[in-house]
Design an enzyme around this catalytic site. Structure first.
Site: not given
Length: 827
Positions: A315-317
């Site tokens: 997951s992207d932050k």
């Protein structure tokens, strides 16, 4: 007003183009745009309209309809008019059901298409805003940015440059640089830069619309398609083998040839799961529509199955794990610069109309926006993932200068700084990162070289629901790994707050070369597998991370939002374009999120697993019923030399079974706590065992009817027909779950009431002799009681089969316990 051809748009100068299109630098007004839209039509390729009458007639053409039609002709030849009427009803019913199911799936997909429609940033009534790309008209002024799929043919009128990938249109493998005065074509992808352009042609008048042919790519079959083909082939071969036996033994026993062929045809139609692909596709289409209501849009139906089996989520932050609401911390001016000078330079290196989160945060931090009134941006280079900075050429207060903001190391690389300043900057960056801040470096060039002005720290707090959602994902058997371009210290701090763990790997420590072509050794791939997250990630690193996880046997999802994320999204088993993603990322993704946060993905996984359970239940039930009917009929003919059911009864069974089966698409299902995948050994084992149990119970009832009750042949056939109708629907409740039949979740009301209605209809048919010989209510009660007892026996057997397959039966547990015993004492 007129549209311009691609050649005219390229050859005419900007003034001539604007004059021909009757537009100006401020674009069109809403009224004029609406008038033009009515004249030229929507900015979309005309779709070939399908004739619904011809679509309906297609259901009377093909191998299965031919079999039914041949059976009807044979019925007419032997003057079995009741059979003829019911066979024609079956033919019409199958056509109507098929047409309705396809229409339902098509409606669901059309609804999804509308939600996936491209957006364009356009200047209307002097204001920038987003509108559907289909509403663009010639003369509109549009903003083309990094990651956009160019929505229409356009001529660039201002901006520094635009690098576009137009391989899909022209075959050019490398991006092409476009400058002011050049034409850009609909369907190409902006890879770098930002420009303004005037729309010159839309829809079918574009370069793409006139020359592109839509070609379906073959591609490899998905796991779903392979599963459907495996099940279909199994049942087809089984059915054809048993029908061949039936015909041979029937001829040997002297059964009338025409009646035998008619019976064999109808039995084949009833046994072969011709509707299975349609039922499963409708189940997925309806499920995809349900997902869209959760703000998760599926762009490829087969991706639902991949989501159900997903065990790793990268997951992207920013915006997914964090709020994407950047605020400025205490700015730190350095090298003799002041706070006001630092903030002014950062603001001048930003652009308000781009709606970029970082630019907006910097501009919002100004004490007074009026301070910018004395300056003009002559040129602006937007942020790109490679250079990691923005740059603007500005004129004001009688001079021209440049400003830049971006990653501190990228800004330091511009400036001739001494070692002491570089060390001071690095120490401050590390200290800010350890507190979760993302610092930006700012520099200015007055013509004598770049001068480092200081650091502007930005803070993006974690989403309030992120930690809870991550915990929920772990409970679902999904390992969440954070992926960010930020410094490792920032990643570690955010990861710690979210409960992800602090084993953060800098991407450059894993990938030494081109991540897209690099093959990792097993030890390095294992490091990727065990990491809690990855920092200082470039888009190409995402691709390498996905490849490494797949190398380790994982079904992985990767989130992304930029044009450079597209390769990773394509490579991932489930590519997820997050809220606010570019058009290019959305086009490459399997799942497009329209709401921020990770909870949407977890909800989508839950729904995908429920959809998978429905498909699995249908497959098991369909195989069970085919085995139950085919084996029983053939065995009865071999043993007793008569048809245990008539052709018309088989047709009625097919009609009565279709209604409850269709309700599987909306059934309440068990939510698996772990990822799920097609296990054909399990499906075929469970269904074959249930089917053979059904053969035994039906044959015992046949013996009871012949030997103990002394019924004649016609009554026996009605007896067996009602038993097959009632037991078949009850078996649906057994097959729908691996749990006990009476355990939660209970069947949906639609499934229950459709089964009740069809069972009652079958009961009335045999009670009052519609198309069959009537039998007494006493025998009807006996059959019902017999079926209810056997359904619990089937359920008990099913649980035993699952325990055996899961190695959780008592004897398995005892063996495994013994195997773990130490054979000698330690020490």
């Amino acid at each position: 007003m007129q549209t311009l051809s691609s050649d005219d748009a390229q050859n005419l100068n900007i003034e001539q183009v604007m004059d021909r299109l009757d537009t100006g630098a401020q674009g069109l007004g809403s009224a004029e745009a609406a008038k033009r839209l009515e004249q030229v039509g929507p900015n979309a390729l005309a779709e070939k309209k399908r004739n619904p009458v011809l679509d309906f007639l297609r259901y009377f053409w093909g191998p299965i309809p031919w079999m039914i039609e041949a059976a009807a002709v044979l019925s007419a030849i032997v003057r079995h008019w009741e059979d003829f009427i019911v066979i024609v009803i079956l033919l019409l019913f199958n056509a109507c059901i098929g047409f309705w199911q396809e229409s339902k799936a098509q409606s669901a997909l059309e609804a999804l298409k509308n939600q996936l429609a491209l957006q364009a940033r356009v200047l209307r009534d002097g204001q920038w805003g987003d509108i559907p790309a289909a509403d663009l008209v010639p003369g509109d002024i549009v903003l083309l940015r990094l990651g956009d799929i160019i929505p229409a043919d356009a001529k660039i009128i201002s901006g520094e440059y635009l690098s576009v990938d137009q391989a899909a249109l022209t075959g050019e493998s490398l991006p092409v640089s476009k400058k002011v005065g050049d034409a850009a074509y609909s369907g190409s992808v902006a890879k770098q830069g930002e420009v303004r352009a005037v729309v010159t042609a839309t829809g079918g008048n574009t370069f793409f619309g006139r020359t592109a042919a839509l070609v379906e790519s073959a591609g490899a079959p998905s796991h779903f398609q392979k599963a459907v083909l495996t099940i279909g082939d199994y049942l087809i071969y089984l059915t054809l083998g048993l029908v061949a036996m039936l015909i041979l033994f029937g001829l040997e026993r002297g059964l009338p040839f025409l009646e035998l062929v008619q019976f064999a045809l109808i039995l084949t139609v009833a046994a072969i799961p011709v509707a299975m692909p349609a039922v499963l596709s409708v189940t997925m289409a309806v499920g995809a529509l349900a997902l869209s209501k959760m703000k998760a849009i599926v762009s490829r139906l087969e991706a639902i199955e991949e989501m159900a089996g997903m065990d790793v989520l990268c997951s992207d932050k920013t915006g997914t794990l964090t709020q994407n609401k950047l605020t400025l911390g205490d700015v730190q001016a350095m090298a003799g610069a002041g706070r006001e000078e630092l903030l002014l330079a950062a603001a001048l290196a930003s652009k308000a109309e781009s709606a970029d989160a970082i630019d907006s945060a910097v501009l919002d931090a100004l004490d007074d926006m009026a301070v910018l009134d004395g300056y003009i941006q002559d040129q602006f280079l937007p942020f790109d993932p490679v250079g990691k900075r923005t740059e603007a050429t500005v004129s004001g207060q009688g001079k021209s200068f440049k400003v830049s903001k971006g990653a501190p190391q990228a800004i330091l690389g511009l400036c001739p700084v001494d070692e002491a300043l570089a060390s001071d900057v690095t120490a401050r960056v590390d200290a800010m990162a350890a507190k979760g801040y993302r610092p930006l470096g700012v520099a200015r060039d007055d013509g004598e070289g770049w001068r480092f002005l200081g650091l502007v720290p930005l803070y993006d707090p974690p989403r309030e629901d992120a930690a809870e959602t991550i915990q929920k994902a772990k409970e679902h058997g999904i390992d969440v790994k954070m992926v960010t371009g930020d410094h490792a210290a920032i990643a570690k701090e955010i990861s710690r707050r979210l409960g992800l763990g602090t084993e953060i790997q800098p991407a450059e420590a894993i990938f030494s070369g081109d991540a897209a072509t690099q093959t990792l050794d097993d030890a390095t791939a294992e490091r990727v597998e065990k990491a809690d997250g990855f920092a200082q990630v470039f888009p190409e690193h995402k691709y390498g991370i996905v490849k490494a996880l797949q190398q380790r046997g994982h079904i992985s999802a990767m989130t992304g939002d930029g044009v450079n994320d597209a390769p990773a999204l394509k490579q991932a088993d489930v590519g997820v374009a997050v809220s606010g993603a570019t058009d290019a990322a959305r086009a490459a993704a399997d799942l497009i999120l329209t709401a921020p946060g990770l909870s949407v993905i977890v909800s989508a996984v839950e729904e995908a697993r429920r959809i998978f359970e429905r498909m699995n239940s249908y497959a098991i039930y369909r195989i069970t019923e085919t085995i139950r009917i085919m084996f029983f009929v053939v065995a009865a003919i071999l043993v007793y030399n008569f048809y245990p059911v008539t052709a018309i009864m088989i047709i009625l069974l097919a009609l009565l079974n279709d209604v409850p089966i269709m309700t599987i698409a909306s059934d309440s299902t068990y939510l698996s706590p772990t990822p799920v995948q097609w296990d054909m050994r399990r499906v075929l084992t469970v269904s074959s065992c249930l089917g053979l149990i059904g053969v035994v119970e039906t044959f015992l009832l046949l013996i009871l009817a012949r030997t103990w009750l002394g019924l004649d042949q016609a009554q026996i056939q009605s007896f067996i027909f009602l038993k097959l109708a009632v037991a078949g629907h009850l078996t649906l409740f057994v097959a729908r779950s691996s749990k006990p039949m009476l355990a939660r979740p209970f069947p949906s009301s639609a499934m229950i009431w459709s089964a009740v209605a069809t069972k009652l209809l079958a009961t009335l048919v045999v009670a009052y002799g519609f198309f069959v010989t009537p039998i007494s209510w006493k025998y009807i009660g006996l059959i019902w009681g017999y079926c209810i007892i056997w359904v619990f026996i089937e359920d008990w057997a099913k649980l035993g089969i699952y325990k055996h397959l899961n190695h959780s039966a008592g004897r398995h547990s005892r063996f495994l316990a013994k195997a773990k015993l130490k054979l000698h004492k330690a020490g």
